[in-house]
Design an enzyme around this catalytic site. Structure first.
Site, PDB file in Angstrom:
ATOM      1  N   GLU A   1     -23.333  11.128  16.740  1.00  0.00           N
ATOM      2  CA  GLU A   1     -24.410  10.412  16.032  1.00  0.00           C
ATOM      3  C   GLU A   1     -25.239   9.495  16.925  1.00  0.00           C
ATOM      4  OE1 GLU A   1     -22.464   8.522  12.699  1.00  0.00           O
ATOM      5  OE2 GLU A   1     -21.554  10.390  12.034  1.00  0.00           O
TER       6      GLU A   1
ATOM      7  N   GLU B   1     -17.978  18.993   9.578  1.00  0.00           N
ATOM      8  CA  GLU B   1     -17.526  18.009   8.577  1.00  0.00           C
ATOM      9  C   GLU B   1     -18.002  18.376   7.174  1.00  0.00           C
ATOM     10  OE1 GLU B   1     -18.369  13.963   9.729  1.00  0.00           O
ATOM     11  OE2 GLU B   1     -17.967  14.357  11.842  1.00  0.00           O
TER      12      GLU B   1
HETATM   13  O1  G3I Z   1      -7.183   1.674   9.311  1.00  0.00           O
HETATM   14  C1  G3I Z   1      -7.436   0.761   8.250  1.00  0.00           C
HETATM   15  C2  G3I Z   1      -6.155   0.384   7.613  1.00  0.00           C
HETATM   16  O2  G3I Z   1      -5.383  -0.322   8.555  1.00  0.00           O
HETATM   17  C3  G3I Z   1      -6.438  -0.450   6.363  1.00  0.00           C
HETATM   18  O3  G3I Z   1      -5.241  -0.680   5.684  1.00  0.00           O
HETATM   19  C4  G3I Z   1      -7.409   0.266   5.418  1.00  0.00           C
HETATM   20  C5  G3I Z   1      -7.766  -0.576   4.217  1.00  0.00           C
HETATM   21  O4  G3I Z   1      -9.018  -0.255   3.721  1.00  0.00           O
HETATM   22  O5  G3I Z   1      -8.570   0.553   6.133  1.00  0.00           O
HETATM   23  C6  G3I Z   1      -8.314   1.439   7.207  1.00  0.00           C
HETATM   24  O6  G3I Z   1      -9.474   1.849   7.867  1.00  0.00           O
HETATM   25  C7  G3I Z   1     -10.368   2.679   7.162  1.00  0.00           C
HETATM   26  C8  G3I Z   1     -10.319   4.086   7.733  1.00  0.00           C
HETATM   27  O7  G3I Z   1     -11.336   4.898   7.172  1.00  0.00           O
HETATM   28  C9  G3I Z   1      -8.967   4.769   7.521  1.00  0.00           C
HETATM   29  O8  G3I Z   1      -8.718   4.951   6.159  1.00  0.00           O
HETATM   30  C10 G3I Z   1     -11.762   2.090   7.319  1.00  0.00           C
HETATM   31  O9  G3I Z   1     -11.837   0.867   6.634  1.00  0.00           O
HETATM   32  C11 G3I Z   1     -12.817   3.048   6.798  1.00  0.00           C
HETATM   33  O10 G3I Z   1     -14.097   2.545   7.138  1.00  0.00           O
HETATM   34  C12 G3I Z   1     -12.634   4.402   7.441  1.00  0.00           C
HETATM   35  O11 G3I Z   1     -13.615   5.270   6.925  1.00  0.00           O
HETATM   36  C13 G3I Z   1     -13.819   6.439   7.700  1.00  0.00           C
HETATM   37  C14 G3I Z   1     -15.253   6.470   8.209  1.00  0.00           C
HETATM   38  O12 G3I Z   1     -15.497   7.689   8.906  1.00  0.00           O
HETATM   39  C15 G3I Z   1     -15.518   5.298   9.166  1.00  0.00           C
HETATM   40  O13 G3I Z   1     -16.802   5.217   9.466  1.00  0.00           O
HETATM   41  C16 G3I Z   1     -13.565   7.646   6.815  1.00  0.00           C
HETATM   42  O14 G3I Z   1     -12.188   7.694   6.454  1.00  0.00           O
HETATM   43  C17 G3I Z   1     -13.937   8.933   7.567  1.00  0.00           C
HETATM   44  O15 G3I Z   1     -13.874  10.022   6.678  1.00  0.00           O
HETATM   45  C18 G3I Z   1     -15.365   8.810   8.083  1.00  0.00           C
HETATM   46  O16 G3I Z   1     -15.661   9.971   8.827  1.00  0.00           O
HETATM   47  C19 G3I Z   1     -16.995  10.059   9.343  1.00  0.00           C
HETATM   48  C20 G3I Z   1     -16.900  10.802  10.666  1.00  0.00           C
HETATM   49  O17 G3I Z   1     -15.989  10.169  11.526  1.00  0.00           O
HETATM   50  C21 G3I Z   1     -18.283  10.928  11.315  1.00  0.00           C
HETATM   51  N1  G3I Z   1     -19.226  11.513  10.415  1.00  0.00           N
HETATM   52  C22 G3I Z   1     -19.337  10.907   9.092  1.00  0.00           C
HETATM   53  C23 G3I Z   1     -17.956  10.841   8.436  1.00  0.00           C
HETATM   54  C24 G3I Z   1     -18.041  10.264   7.043  1.00  0.00           C
HETATM   55  O18 G3I Z   1     -18.493   8.942   7.078  1.00  0.00           O
END
Ligand code: G3I
Length: 362
Positions: free
Chosen positions: A154, A271
């Site tokens: 990105e 994705e």
């Molecule tokens: O790791 C912490 C954990 O310690 C905590 O307990 C928990 C509580 O909310 O949060 C956890 O982190 C989260 C993580 O996902 C794991 O579940 C983050 O807050 C959350 O922001 C994160 O979201 C991910 C996101 O990328 C981050 O930007 C999504 O799961 C994931 O599906 C998403 O994937 C992205 C690709 O990497 C790039 N393209 C877009 C795609 C969708 O946004």
């Protein structure tokens, strides 16, 4: 074992009339994909893969390639300047190896999910050292074991109003636009066998913003190739939505992917998922709408022979980022992936199988 022709006939007839009444269990998506000469796989959620046996079993059955959804991003894998945490990704790599699943890495350089320490420690003076040593450590840990790496994720954002179309990120600010070249060269030196990918989103629809982004991405890829940067493939994220289906033109997608292939790059759909907020509450009706999006998109994309893999961003509606991100107004759980929350194949699964079979039959 069925021979390939029989398998295709069987797969085609089953896909035409789901759910199937055949006595033989239908082949998994990875087999439909293999018959079409490509890989099918999904993003793996680390916690559930450890704790939910049904999820793990279906993942192993259906997927020929796995990508960690989160655990290889900078924050999780490099939480402190001198500490890497490879345990979760090692678990996924082990699961993949035991189940003859290939693995891809996501992602080395991204502006999101960076470890908090990066914001204070990285400066103009040391940005190159930090970026390159991160890549050497992470790519080196998996050397010889990765199908491909999303090296940079990105990096393009025409809305940031730079002439080169690059997104304003900490790496751009501290390192300059050459951070991209450096990332690919370092990854290539560290694991010369891995396919190196540039991955991006928002390129799927006939909308002015997406047309501008397609142009900017093509410019970037062209420039990287011109400078002989070791870039081998393009990752089309394909986060789709039923709401935008009215703006989907197969010829626009085919043209864009054709231009990418013309640069000598392979293509991966990295994705894929389909947001369902705009569809009715009724599950059957909603599933039909989502399946239609999967089928029309994949049919267009799969016509390009440079396409080598299709990954959905998750396998089951039980574990999907869209459950939090794209909540429905009616409060019902989203139905956005090939399997429902009880691991039943949905029309989206059959739509994917049908699109794979159509390519195999050509
Ligand atoms: O790791 C912490 C954990 O310690 C905590 O307990 C928990 C509580 O909310 O949060 C956890 O982190 C989260 C993580 O996902 C794991 O579940 C983050 O807050 C959350 O922001 C994160 O979201 C991910 C996101 O990328 C981050 O930007 C999504 O799961 C994931 O599906 C998403 O994937 C992205 C690709 O990497 C790039 N393209 C877009 C795609 C969708 O946004």
């Amino acid at each position: 074992m069925l021979d390939r022709r029989k398998f295709l006939q069987c797969a085609a007839s089953l896909a035409a009339a789901p759910p199937c009444a055949s006595s033989a269990p239908e082949q998994p998506l990875r087999a439909h994909a293999a018959a079409a000469g490509i890989l099918y796989g999904a993003a793996a959620a680390y916690g559930p893969l450890q704790n939910d046996a049904s999820y793990a079993a279906h993942f192993a059955e259906e997927c020929g390639i796995l990508v960690p959804e989160n655990v290889l991003k900078w924050g999780p894998v490099h939480p402190e300047p001198e500490r890497y945490n490879f345990e979760p990704a090692d678990f996924l790599a082990d699961f993949a190896r035991k189940n003859q699943i290939q693995m891809r890495g996501h992602t080395l350089v991204w502006h999101n999910q960076l470890a908090p320490w990066v914001a204070t420690a990285v400066t103009k003076q040391n940005a190159r050292r930090h970026l390159e040593s991160h890549i050497r450590a992470v790519v080196g840990h998996f050397k010889g074991r990765m199908h491909s790496w999303d090296v940079v994720n990105e990096a393009v954002s025409p809305g940031d109003l730079r002439n080169d179309g690059l997104r304003k990120t900490p790496w751009l600010e501290h390192f300059g636009p050459e951070y991209l070249d450096s990332a690919y060269h370092t990854a290539s030196e560290t694991d010369p066998g891995a396919l190196l990918v540039y991955n991006d989103y928002g390129l799927d629809y006939d909308e002015p913003g997406q047309e501008a982004k397609r142009a900017a991405v093509l410019n970037l890829l062209r420039d990287l190739k011109k400078r002989s940067v070791p870039l081998h493939a393009f990752g089309m994220q394909a986060h789709l939505s039923a709401r935008q289906q009215k703006n989907f033109r197969p010829e626009t997608l085919r043209r864009f992917l054709g231009e990418i292939a013309g640069l000598g790059l392979k293509i991966l759909i990295t994705e894929l998922d389909v947001a369902d907020q705009s569809l009715p509450e009724d599950a059957a009706e909603r599933d039909r709408g989502v399946a239609e999006v999967y089928e029309s998109y994949l049919t267009a994309a799969l016509s390009n022979q440079a396409l080598i893999a299709v990954l959905t961003w998750g396998l089951t509606d039980k574990y999907t980022w869209l459950a939090n991100q794209n909540k429905r107004a009616d409060g019902t759980p989203v139905r956005v992936l090939p399997f429902d929350r009880d691991f039943q194949r949905k029309p989206a699964w059959h739509a994917m199988a049908k699109a794979f079979d159509a390519r195999a039959a050509k």
